[in-house]
Motif scaffolding. Structure first.
Motif, mmCIF file in Angstrom:
data_model
loop_
_atom_site.group_PDB
_atom_site.id
_atom_site.type_symbol
_atom_site.label_atom_id
_atom_site.label_comp_id
_atom_site.label_asym_id
_atom_site.label_seq_id
_atom_site.Cartn_x
_atom_site.Cartn_y
_atom_site.Cartn_z
ATOM 1 N N VAL A 126 0.958 -1.139 0.039
ATOM 2 C CA VAL A 126 -0.044 0.109 -0.017
ATOM 3 C C VAL A 126 0.736 1.445 -0.018
ATOM 4 C CG1 VAL A 126 -1.722 1.472 1.429
ATOM 5 C CG2 VAL A 126 -2.056 -1.025 0.907
ATOM 6 N N THR B 229 1.505 3.630 -3.464
ATOM 7 C CA THR B 229 0.762 4.781 -3.800
ATOM 8 C C THR B 229 1.501 6.205 -3.643
ATOM 9 O OG1 THR B 229 0.238 4.785 -1.367
ATOM 10 C CG2 THR B 229 -1.360 3.820 -2.889
ATOM 11 N N SER B 230 1.200 7.307 -3.812
ATOM 12 C CA SER B 230 1.772 8.298 -3.810
ATOM 13 C C SER B 230 2.015 8.974 -2.677
ATOM 14 C CB SER B 230 0.980 9.441 -4.755
ATOM 15 O OG SER B 230 1.644 10.841 -4.694
ATOM 16 N N GLN C 220 -0.846 10.441 0.393
ATOM 17 C CA GLN C 220 -0.636 9.790 1.687
ATOM 18 C C GLN C 220 -0.724 10.935 2.593
ATOM 19 O OE1 GLN C 220 2.743 7.117 1.829
ATOM 20 N NE2 GLN C 220 2.030 6.028 0.064
ATOM 21 N N HIS D 180 6.150 5.708 4.775
ATOM 22 C CA HIS D 180 6.154 5.485 3.249
ATOM 23 C C HIS D 180 7.822 4.963 3.139
ATOM 24 C CE1 HIS D 180 5.647 6.485 -0.968
ATOM 25 N NE2 HIS D 180 7.096 6.832 -0.982
#
Length: 217
Positions: A47, A51-52, A56, A86
Motif C-alpha cells: 500500500v 501509492t503516492s 498519503q 512511506h
C-alpha cells in the motif's frame, strides 16, 4: 531560510528514525511463520510503496480528522508519520533483499554448530545483511530528505515553504531557489557522509569478528 532549514532537518531526522523502525517491523512481519501476520506486513508494504507520498500526506492531513476517524494530527506529526511509513515500506524491501543475499553456507554452518535461531540472526545473518543494505539505505535516506519538500503543501513552514514565501515577497526567484537547491544538496551530502562513516565502522567490525575465529582455528 534558516528557520525553514531547521524544520526540514527535524522532520528528516525523526522520519528517518521512524522509517528504520518500520523497516524492522515490516521485515519481521513478512518473515513470520503465520500467514495472517505475513499478510499484514505485505499489505503495509504494498500500500505505502504503491501509492503516492503526496496523496498519503493529504489523506493523513485532510481525511483522518473526518468521521469515522475523528483523528486530528498536527502538520508536523502528519509529516513524520507519512514519511516514516512511506519510506519504511521501501526499507523493508531493501532489508529483505539484503537478508536473502547472505550466502546459504552461513546458515548451514550456524546450524551445524547448534546455534539458536536468535544467535544465528544477531551474530551471523544481520551483521552481513546490514553491510549489504547500507548503500541502498543511504540513497533511500536522501530520497526521504528530498521528500520533505512536499510537507510545504500541508502548511508546514519547512525550507521549501519559506523559499516560496520569500520568492513572493522579493521576486528574487533565481537567487532564492538556487540557495534552496544548495541547502538541500549540503544536507544530502551530510547524510551520505555520516552514513558512510557508519558503513565503514560496521564493515570493519564484521570483518574483524569473522576473521579472528578463522585465524584461531
Amino acid at each position: 531560510m534558516m528557520k525553514g532549514t531547521l524544520v526540514t532537518i527535524q522532520i528528516a531526522i525523526v522520519s528517518i528514525l521512524l522509517a528504520i523502525v518500520m523497516t524492522g517491523v515490516a521485515t519481521a512481519l513478512r518473515a513470520a511463520p503465520y500467514r495472517i501476520v505475513r499478510w499484514i506486513g505485505n499489505v503495509y508494504v504494498e500500500v505505502f510503496r504503491g501509492t503516492s507520498l503526496l496523496v498519503q500526506l493529504f489523506w493523513f492531513f485532510f481525511v483522518l480528522p473526518l468521521p469515522p476517524f475523528d483523528l486530528k494530527l498536527t502538520p508536523f506529526t502528519v509529516d513524520i508519520v507519512g514519511l516514516g511509513l512511506h519510506y519504511g515500506a521501501y526499507g523493508s524491501e531493501i532489508l529483505r533483499g539484503a537478508l536473502r543475499s547472505v550466502p546459504g553456507g552461513q546458515y548451514e554452518a550456524a546450524l551445524a554448530l547448534n546455534m539458536p535461531a536468535s544467535a544465528r540472526l544477531h551474530r551471523i545473518v544481520l551483521p552481513q545483511a546490514i553491510i549489504n543494505a547500507l548503500p541502498p539505505a543511504i540513497n533511500l535516506m536522501i530520497e526521504l530528505l528530498k521528500g520533505t519538500s512536499l510537507v510545504s503543501l500541508i502548511t508546514l513552514s519547512d525550507l521549501t515553504f519559506r523559499a516560496r514565501q520569500l520568492d513572493e515577497a522579493t521576486f528574487k526567484t533565481a537567487e532564492i531557489f538556487a540557495l534552496t537547491l544548495l541547502i538541500y544538496f549540503v544536507l544530502a551530502q551530510a547524510i551520505a557522509g555520516v552514513m558512510r562513516i557508519f558503513e565503514r565502522r560496521v564493515s570493519s567490525h564484521v570483518v574483524v569478528r569473522h576473521t579472528i575465529p578463522r585465524a584461531a582455528s
